[in-house]
Design an enzyme around this catalytic site. Structure first.
Site, PDB file in Angstrom:
ATOM      1  N   SER A  36       0.847  -1.199   0.000  1.00  0.00           N
ATOM      2  CA  SER A  36       0.000   0.000   0.000  1.00  0.00           C
ATOM      3  C   SER A  36       0.878   1.244   0.000  1.00  0.00           C
ATOM      4  CB  SER A  36      -0.915   0.001   1.229  1.00  0.00           C
ATOM      5  OG  SER A  36      -0.155  -0.186   2.403  1.00  0.00           O
ATOM      6  N   SER A 124     -12.459 -14.658   5.156  1.00  0.00           N
ATOM      7  CA  SER A 124     -12.805 -14.707   3.737  1.00  0.00           C
ATOM      8  C   SER A 124     -13.731 -15.875   3.458  1.00  0.00           C
ATOM      9  CB  SER A 124     -11.498 -14.883   2.951  1.00  0.00           C
ATOM     10  OG  SER A 124     -11.757 -15.208   1.616  1.00  0.00           O
ATOM     11  N   TYR A 149      -2.716 -19.142   1.261  1.00  0.00           N
ATOM     12  CA  TYR A 149      -3.413 -17.937   1.724  1.00  0.00           C
ATOM     13  C   TYR A 149      -4.725 -18.311   2.408  1.00  0.00           C
ATOM     14  CZ  TYR A 149      -6.681 -14.108   1.679  1.00  0.00           C
ATOM     15  OH  TYR A 149      -7.651 -13.209   2.072  1.00  0.00           O
ATOM     16  N   LYS A 153      -6.252 -18.003   6.602  1.00  0.00           N
ATOM     17  CA  LYS A 153      -7.532 -17.478   7.115  1.00  0.00           C
ATOM     18  C   LYS A 153      -8.249 -18.557   7.921  1.00  0.00           C
ATOM     19  CE  LYS A 153      -7.130 -13.413   5.414  1.00  0.00           C
ATOM     20  NZ  LYS A 153      -6.814 -12.310   6.301  1.00  0.00           N
TER      21      LYS A 153
HETATM   22  P1  NAD Z   1      -4.402  -4.932   0.970  1.00  0.00           P
HETATM   23  O1  NAD Z   1      -3.167  -5.676   0.578  1.00  0.00           O
HETATM   24  O2  NAD Z   1      -4.799  -3.771   0.155  1.00  0.00           O
HETATM   25  O3  NAD Z   1      -4.284  -4.464   2.504  1.00  0.00           O
HETATM   26  C1  NAD Z   1      -3.543  -5.185   3.446  1.00  0.00           C
HETATM   27  C2  NAD Z   1      -2.620  -4.193   4.134  1.00  0.00           C
HETATM   28  O4  NAD Z   1      -1.858  -4.884   5.142  1.00  0.00           O
HETATM   29  C3  NAD Z   1      -1.614  -3.532   3.189  1.00  0.00           C
HETATM   30  O5  NAD Z   1      -1.697  -2.128   3.353  1.00  0.00           O
HETATM   31  C4  NAD Z   1      -0.259  -4.066   3.629  1.00  0.00           C
HETATM   32  O6  NAD Z   1       0.754  -3.118   3.448  1.00  0.00           O
HETATM   33  C5  NAD Z   1      -0.519  -4.389   5.093  1.00  0.00           C
HETATM   34  N1  NAD Z   1       0.316  -5.445   5.670  1.00  0.00           N
HETATM   35  C6  NAD Z   1       0.557  -6.705   5.175  1.00  0.00           C
HETATM   36  N2  NAD Z   1       1.342  -7.371   6.020  1.00  0.00           N
HETATM   37  C7  NAD Z   1       1.612  -6.550   7.075  1.00  0.00           C
HETATM   38  C8  NAD Z   1       2.377  -6.673   8.261  1.00  0.00           C
HETATM   39  N3  NAD Z   1       3.062  -7.782   8.528  1.00  0.00           N
HETATM   40  N4  NAD Z   1       2.420  -5.641   9.119  1.00  0.00           N
HETATM   41  C9  NAD Z   1       1.752  -4.482   8.847  1.00  0.00           C
HETATM   42  N5  NAD Z   1       1.028  -4.296   7.731  1.00  0.00           N
HETATM   43  C10 NAD Z   1       0.961  -5.321   6.857  1.00  0.00           C
HETATM   44  O7  NAD Z   1      -5.577  -5.994   1.050  1.00  0.00           O
HETATM   45  P2  NAD Z   1      -7.149  -5.780   1.235  1.00  0.00           P
HETATM   46  O8  NAD Z   1      -7.804  -6.231  -0.007  1.00  0.00           O
HETATM   47  O9  NAD Z   1      -7.420  -4.440   1.777  1.00  0.00           O
HETATM   48  O10 NAD Z   1      -7.437  -6.893   2.335  1.00  0.00           O
HETATM   49  C11 NAD Z   1      -7.477  -6.585   3.716  1.00  0.00           C
HETATM   50  C12 NAD Z   1      -7.703  -7.886   4.487  1.00  0.00           C
HETATM   51  O11 NAD Z   1      -8.907  -8.490   4.042  1.00  0.00           O
HETATM   52  C13 NAD Z   1      -6.597  -8.915   4.282  1.00  0.00           C
HETATM   53  O12 NAD Z   1      -6.377  -9.592   5.491  1.00  0.00           O
HETATM   54  C14 NAD Z   1      -7.200  -9.858   3.253  1.00  0.00           C
HETATM   55  O13 NAD Z   1      -6.663 -11.143   3.346  1.00  0.00           O
HETATM   56  C15 NAD Z   1      -8.660  -9.831   3.651  1.00  0.00           C
HETATM   57  N6  NAD Z   1      -9.575 -10.179   2.557  1.00  0.00           N
HETATM   58  C16 NAD Z   1      -9.480  -9.518   1.369  1.00  0.00           C
HETATM   59  C17 NAD Z   1     -10.330  -9.862   0.320  1.00  0.00           C
HETATM   60  C18 NAD Z   1     -10.221  -9.188  -1.022  1.00  0.00           C
HETATM   61  O14 NAD Z   1     -10.714  -9.741  -2.007  1.00  0.00           O
HETATM   62  N7  NAD Z   1      -9.631  -7.994  -1.119  1.00  0.00           N
HETATM   63  C19 NAD Z   1     -11.285 -10.855   0.500  1.00  0.00           C
HETATM   64  C20 NAD Z   1     -11.363 -11.504   1.740  1.00  0.00           C
HETATM   65  C21 NAD Z   1     -10.493 -11.158   2.754  1.00  0.00           C
HETATM   66  C1  WQD Z   2     -13.716 -13.923  -9.716  1.00  0.00           C
HETATM   67  C2  WQD Z   2     -14.195 -14.687 -10.941  1.00  0.00           C
HETATM   68  C3  WQD Z   2     -12.505 -16.110 -11.871  1.00  0.00           C
HETATM   69  C4  WQD Z   2      -9.801 -12.919 -13.100  1.00  0.00           C
HETATM   70  C5  WQD Z   2     -10.380 -14.252  -4.734  1.00  0.00           C
HETATM   71  C6  WQD Z   2      -9.699 -15.073  -3.675  1.00  0.00           C
HETATM   72  C7  WQD Z   2     -10.520 -15.071  -2.408  1.00  0.00           C
HETATM   73  C8  WQD Z   2     -10.856 -13.636  -1.984  1.00  0.00           C
HETATM   74  C9  WQD Z   2     -11.411 -12.819  -3.104  1.00  0.00           C
HETATM   75  C10 WQD Z   2      -9.285 -12.905  -0.387  1.00  0.00           C
HETATM   76  C11 WQD Z   2     -13.741 -16.140 -10.961  1.00  0.00           C
HETATM   77  C12 WQD Z   2     -12.868 -15.023 -12.844  1.00  0.00           C
HETATM   78  C13 WQD Z   2     -10.863 -13.620 -12.585  1.00  0.00           C
HETATM   79  C14 WQD Z   2      -9.566 -12.932 -14.508  1.00  0.00           C
HETATM   80  C15 WQD Z   2     -11.508 -14.324 -14.768  1.00  0.00           C
HETATM   81  N1  WQD Z   2      -9.689 -12.943  -1.568  1.00  0.00           N
HETATM   82  N2  WQD Z   2     -11.711 -14.307 -13.409  1.00  0.00           N
HETATM   83  N3  WQD Z   2     -10.445 -13.647 -15.273  1.00  0.00           N
HETATM   84  O1  WQD Z   2     -11.257 -16.086  -7.128  1.00  0.00           O
HETATM   85  O2  WQD Z   2     -13.593 -15.465  -6.361  1.00  0.00           O
HETATM   86  O3  WQD Z   2     -11.664 -14.815  -5.004  1.00  0.00           O
HETATM   87  O4  WQD Z   2     -10.563 -12.925  -4.254  1.00  0.00           O
HETATM   88  O5  WQD Z   2      -9.676 -13.515   0.552  1.00  0.00           O
HETATM   89  O6  WQD Z   2      -9.777 -15.746  -1.455  1.00  0.00           O
HETATM   90  O7  WQD Z   2      -9.536 -16.404  -4.163  1.00  0.00           O
HETATM   91  O8  WQD Z   2     -12.023 -13.669  -7.132  1.00  0.00           O
HETATM   92  O9  WQD Z   2     -11.776 -11.770  -8.654  1.00  0.00           O
HETATM   93  O10 WQD Z   2     -10.031 -13.602  -8.692  1.00  0.00           O
HETATM   94  O11 WQD Z   2     -12.316 -14.084  -9.576  1.00  0.00           O
HETATM   95  O12 WQD Z   2     -12.265 -14.962 -15.512  1.00  0.00           O
HETATM   96  O13 WQD Z   2      -8.605 -12.347 -15.028  1.00  0.00           O
HETATM   97  O14 WQD Z   2     -13.611 -14.078 -12.106  1.00  0.00           O
HETATM   98  O15 WQD Z   2     -12.259 -17.321 -12.535  1.00  0.00           O
HETATM   99  O16 WQD Z   2     -14.761 -16.905 -11.561  1.00  0.00           O
HETATM  100  P1  WQD Z   2     -12.133 -15.139  -6.461  1.00  0.00           P
HETATM  101  P2  WQD Z   2     -11.451 -13.207  -8.508  1.00  0.00           P
END
Ligand code: NAD
Ligand code: WQD
Length: 337
Positions: A36, A124, A149, A153
């Site tokens: 970030s 997640s 990953y 979680k």
């Molecule tokens: P992001 O990478 O934008 O944000 C995560 C932040 O954590 C970053 O700013 C990074 O610099 C910081 N970070 C990582 N390791 C660190 C450490 N050891 N110490 C301090 N800071 C650290 O990701 P996001 O999409 O905002 O996701 C936030 C949380 O939600 C994560 O835990 C992610 O696994 C979870 N999550 C995200 C999604 C998604 O699709 N974006 C879905 C489900 C869960």
């Molecule tokens: C969505 C759909 C792909 C990219 C992931 C992580 C999950 C969570 C959220 C953190 C799927 C399709 C994607 C592309 C495509 N993260 N796709 N072409 O896989 O549901 O979830 O992000 O916790 O753990 O696995 O999300 O956005 O990658 O994919 O066709 O270039 O889009 O196959 O059907 P996903 P996604």
């Protein structure tokens, strides 16, 4: 009342800080900026007109955590910090377990030593694996994760559950996010992936802005209405609001609770493309590619528990998710750079 937001400079964290400040909370952010930019926090300050106390530190850094807990009046922690790239985690499992699991253990240890036992954890829908049933309720059994990953979680959910069982003074809420997309209405904060985006929406917006030539659709032979994968996309501002509602639940001394945060509606990849094209007027060229390893056909939530117990419900639909993702990307073609 100050809330420690680990990972608060990231995509979901920065949007959550906006909602926290708007709701009257003081936000203290700890982020090592590994995925970030500090600019996100400067822009949050512009949106809310309020100051963020920022610590550029790692959750593994005990001395830094001790300083924060001694200096700030922290009452609860929202823990976003973690590595989240699914593919990278397959190649770097040690780094993922060390950062996400060891880091959370350090954070939780320092929290309890300082008498702070209120935690909201970013989990997640990935913990459901290939879900036993859909729409997925919180009582759906957890499944086999397809990558390290996802296991971080799933394991952290178990670790935090065990910690709360052993010490019921803890209030811990596990929030299982579905697929967060979109951006703040201002278009000044949003998702800024490093390199080639892994996720669908940032890939689409980068095609739309001309940075990538076309989208590859990972399979059109799934058992879904049009053969492409179906997911529960949720606007990141709705997701952020879910954290504010969860903090209020913690005030009730809730013990351990789990909530799905999704809209309850599934959209296919082709649905997302057509909605994006309709909202923006930009054509997204695509080709059909083979299935992506580890993908499942369908995943969407039953989010009734969050509605009943948190009073939370997603407000934004798919048009706003597409419009706001595009507003961010078109105003910031290079993200925060
Ligand atoms: P992001 O990478 O934008 O944000 C995560 C932040 O954590 C970053 O700013 C990074 O610099 C910081 N970070 C990582 N390791 C660190 C450490 N050891 N110490 C301090 N800071 C650290 O990701 P996001 O999409 O905002 O996701 C936030 C949380 O939600 C994560 O835990 C992610 O696994 C979870 N999550 C995200 C999604 C998604 O699709 N974006 C879905 C489900 C869960
Ligand atoms: C969505 C759909 C792909 C990219 C992931 C992580 C999950 C969570 C959220 C953190 C799927 C399709 C994607 C592309 C495509 N993260 N796709 N072409 O896989 O549901 O979830 O992000 O916790 O753990 O696995 O999300 O956005 O990658 O994919 O066709 O270039 O889009 O196959 O059907 P996903 P996604």
């Amino acid at each position: 009342m100050s809330i420690l937001v680990t990972g608060g400079a990231g995509f979901i964290g920065s949007h959550t800080v906006v909602e926290l400040q708007n709701a009257g909370y003081e936000a203290v952010v700890l982020d090592n900026l590994s995925n970030s930019s500090k600019k996100s926090l400067e822009r949050v300050e512009t949106i809310t007109g309020k100051v963020i106390t920022f610590y550029e530190n790692d959750i593994n850094d005990r001395a830094a955590l001790q300083k924060i807990f001694k200096t700030e009046k922290i009452t609860a922690c929202i823990h976003f910090a973690g590595l989240k790239a699914v593919g990278e985690s397959v190649n770097k499992p040690w780094e993922y377990y060390q950062n996400n699991i060891a880091g959370t253990l350090v954070l939780v240890d320092e929290m309890r030593k300082n008498g702070i036992k209120n935690l909201i954890f970013s989990s997640s829908a990935t913990v459901y694996g290939d879900p036993a049933f859909i729409p997925i309720t919180e009582s759906c059994p957890k499944g086999i994760c397809t990558n390290p990953y996802g296991w971080t979680k799933s394991m952290l959910e178990q670790i935090l559950t065990d910690i709360q069982t052993a010490d019921p003074e803890w209030n811990i809420i596990l929030l299982r996010y579905f697929n967060p997309i979109g951006a703040h209405k201002s278009g000044t904060i949003g998702e800024d992936p490093n390199g080639l985006p892994n996720n669908l929406m940032p890939f689409i917006t980068q095609v739309a802005v001309g940075k990538l030539p076309e989208l590859g659709i990972f399979g059109n032979d799934y058992d879904t209405p049009d053969g492409t994968g179906v997911r529960d996309y949720i606007h990141v501002v709705d997701l952020a609001d879910g954290h504010v509602k969860a903090l209020k639940k913690i005030d009730e001394k809730c013990g351990l609770e789990i909530y799905n945060l999704g809209t309850g509606t599934g959209y296919s990849v082709l649905d997302i493309i057509s909605n994006f094209e309709k909202v923006t007027g930009i054509k997204i060229p695509y080709t059909i590619k083979p299935r992506r390893s580890g993908d499942i056909a369908s995943c969407y939530a039953n989010a009734d528990k969050a509605k009943t117990e948190l009073g939370w419900k997603a407000k934004y639909g798919i048009s706003e998710m597409c419009a706001d993702a595009w507003n961010w990307q078109s105003k910031n073609p290079e993200g925060y750079q």
